[in-house]
Design a protein around this motif. Structure first.
Motif, PDB file in Angstrom:
ATOM      1  N   GLY A 129       0.629  -1.464  -0.057  1.00 50.04           N
ATOM      2  CA  GLY A 129       0.030   0.008  -0.279  1.00 50.04           C
ATOM      3  C   GLY A 129       1.053   1.661  -0.083  1.00 50.04           C
ATOM      4  N   GLN A 130       0.541   2.360  -0.038  1.00 54.47           N
ATOM      5  CA  GLN A 130       0.792   3.658  -0.627  1.00 54.47           C
ATOM      6  C   GLN A 130       0.701   4.819   0.656  1.00 54.47           C
ATOM      7  OE1 GLN A 130       0.533   5.884  -3.811  1.00 54.47           O
ATOM      8  NE2 GLN A 130       0.913   7.870  -3.245  1.00 54.47           N
ATOM      9  N   GLY A 131       2.641   4.629   1.308  1.00 51.82           N
ATOM     10  CA  GLY A 131       2.768   5.469   2.432  1.00 51.82           C
ATOM     11  C   GLY A 131       3.526   6.925   2.228  1.00 51.82           C
ATOM     12  N   PHE A 132       3.649   7.935   2.914  1.00 54.97           N
ATOM     13  CA  PHE A 132       4.667   8.999   2.914  1.00 54.97           C
ATOM     14  C   PHE A 132       5.678   8.700   3.956  1.00 54.97           C
ATOM     15  CE2 PHE A 132       0.143   9.831   1.471  1.00 54.97           C
ATOM     16  CZ  PHE A 132       0.350  10.617   0.846  1.00 54.97           C
ATOM     17  N   MET A 133       6.997   9.463   3.313  1.00 55.15           N
ATOM     18  CA  MET A 133       8.484   9.554   4.571  1.00 55.15           C
ATOM     19  C   MET A 133       8.699  10.539   4.548  1.00 55.15           C
ATOM     20  SD  MET A 133      11.685   7.249   3.797  1.00 55.15           S
ATOM     21  CE  MET A 133      11.905   7.554   2.829  1.00 55.15           C
ATOM     22  N   VAL A 134       9.138  11.492   5.390  1.00 50.09           N
ATOM     23  CA  VAL A 134       9.042  12.761   5.828  1.00 50.09           C
ATOM     24  C   VAL A 134      10.497  12.685   6.978  1.00 50.09           C
ATOM     25  CG1 VAL A 134       7.027  13.279   5.459  1.00 50.09           C
ATOM     26  CG2 VAL A 134       7.648  13.062   7.943  1.00 50.09           C
ATOM     27  N   ARG A 135      10.627  14.336   7.081  1.00 55.25           N
ATOM     28  CA  ARG A 135      11.867  13.899   8.080  1.00 55.25           C
ATOM     29  C   ARG A 135      11.509  14.627   9.346  1.00 55.25           C
ATOM     30  NH1 ARG A 135      13.071  16.391   3.668  1.00 55.25           N
ATOM     31  NH2 ARG A 135      14.416  15.765   1.945  1.00 55.25           N
ATOM     32  N   VAL A 136      12.019  13.392   9.929  1.00 54.26           N
ATOM     33  CA  VAL A 136      11.792  13.815  11.969  1.00 54.26           C
ATOM     34  C   VAL A 136      12.044  15.293  12.531  1.00 54.26           C
ATOM     35  CG1 VAL A 136      12.070  13.112  14.075  1.00 54.26           C
ATOM     36  CG2 VAL A 136      12.533  11.699  11.995  1.00 54.26           C
ATOM     37  N   GLU A 137      13.002  15.681  11.840  1.00 57.25           N
ATOM     38  CA  GLU A 137      12.998  17.258  12.570  1.00 57.25           C
ATOM     39  C   GLU A 137      11.680  18.396  11.814  1.00 57.25           C
ATOM     40  OE1 GLU A 137      16.510  18.910  10.296  1.00 57.25           O
ATOM     41  OE2 GLU A 137      15.647  18.905   8.308  1.00 57.25           O
TER      42      GLU A 137
END
Length: 338
Positions: free
Chosen positions: A125-133
């Motif tokens: 399934g499609q997801g999203f990745m971002v920076r923790v900061e």
């Protein structure tokens, strides 16, 4: 009466022609001595070359399993790296014999492109990745964010649908190749990287500091990823499909690369049929009766390919989830060999 004979003759000739056409890919593959397999440019755990150009991954193992079934040689396969834009054209043109390249099964693809999906090798399934900061905790916080995305994919369409459905501003930075998408995200040209969640985990594992990035909890689509062949060749389609089923059936029956020789002496009728000890299940495929034995001996069962490529003990670290067998809480399921 004469017309009847003509009709019978025409029908017979068409039948022979269809049989010849159906056997064409297997005959061509045997003649050249290897399978040409279309894969990604490099998605860890799925299809990626090492420094010596040795390909590994769960989708690579699938192609190796087909080679094992046909040639009793899992190395009788060559790999062609294809972009999302190139993959279907390459398959239709006969540049590759099978496409095993993180490809989502959709209705339009299955009915309009002259191709046939074999099965779902990996439920995703499609997801999203971002920076923790950046402090983002939910995909619902992404309105107006710059999103790195690969063009010509279901990823682009799914994201557009999600943002529209939630009244969010959709701001994309589009690239042709997946490697370009990853590099742009790493270079800070966008705030978000979206694709199949398994691919996000794979790319995150390769970052210099994986813990500086998080995959958000929302899964916004169904992405059944599976191998694809050209439509119209029933025999080749069946070889491709039953290669996938044999991997699953072997896991369910407890037959692995480590014990397959011992299992040749099993009293279990299902195991006897799987390994070619009883029945004649190879001939309809145009293969030796030991076709599934060869897959298991040389490549392993589904669990073996999953665990060594993307499982919890790999850098990617994916639990089986939906990709567990039906009896273990997942939805992977093979019809019986009988």
């Amino acid at each position: 009466m004469q017309k009847a004979f003509v009709s019978i003759a025409v029908a017979a000739s068409l039948g022979l022609g269809a049989t010849a056409a159906q056997a064409a890919i297997l005959d061509d593959v045997k003649a050249k001595g290897y399978i040409q397999c279309g894969v990604t440019g490099g998605v860890a755990g799925f299809s990626a070359p090492d420094s010596n150009n040795v390909w590994t991954g769960i989708e690579v193992d699938y192609c190796r399993a087909m080679a094992a079934a046909i040639f009793n040689d899992a190395d009788a396969v060559r790999f062609t790296s294809l972009t999302s834009q190139e993959r279907f054209t390459a398959l239709s043109a006969g540049e590759v014999d099978v496409l095993s390249r993180t490809t989502t099964w959709t209705m339009s693809r299955d009915t309009q492109l002259g191709i046939s999906f074999v099965g779902t090798m990996f439920y995703d399934g499609q997801g999203f990745m971002v920076r923790v900061e950046d402090g983002i905790e939910s995909a619902l916080d992404l309105s107006g964010a710059a999103i790195c995305i690969e063009s010509g994919t279901t990823t682009e369409l799914n994201a557009a649908d999600y943002f529209a459905a939630n009244g969010m501003e959709f701001n994309t930075v589009v690239f042709v190749d997946q490697d370009e998408v990853v590099k742009a995200y790493e270079d800070g040209r966008c705030d978000v990287y979206t694709t199949d969640s398994s691919a996000l985990a794979a790319e995150r594992s390769k970052f210099a500091n994986p813990d500086d990035h998080i995959i958000l909890p929302e899964i916004i689509s169904k992405e059944p990823l599976g191998p694809v062949v050209r439509a119209g060749d029933t025999q080749w389609f069946n070889i491709a499909r039953w290669t996938y089923f044999a991997l699953l059936e072997a896991e369910e029956l407890g037959v692995s690369s480590a014990n397959v020789d011992e299992q040749l002496g099993s009293d279990n009728p299902a195991i006897k049929r799987l390994l070619g000890v009883e029945g004649e299940f190879g001939a309809p495929l145009g293969l030796d009766n030991a076709w599934a034995y060869q897959i298991i001996k040389l490549v392993g069962n589904y669990a073996e390919t999953y665990e060594r490529n993307v499982g919890p003990d790999t850098p990617i670290g994916l639990e089986r989830g939906l990709n567990a067998l039906w009896r273990d809480g997942g939805i992977q399921y093979a019809p019986p060999i009988r």
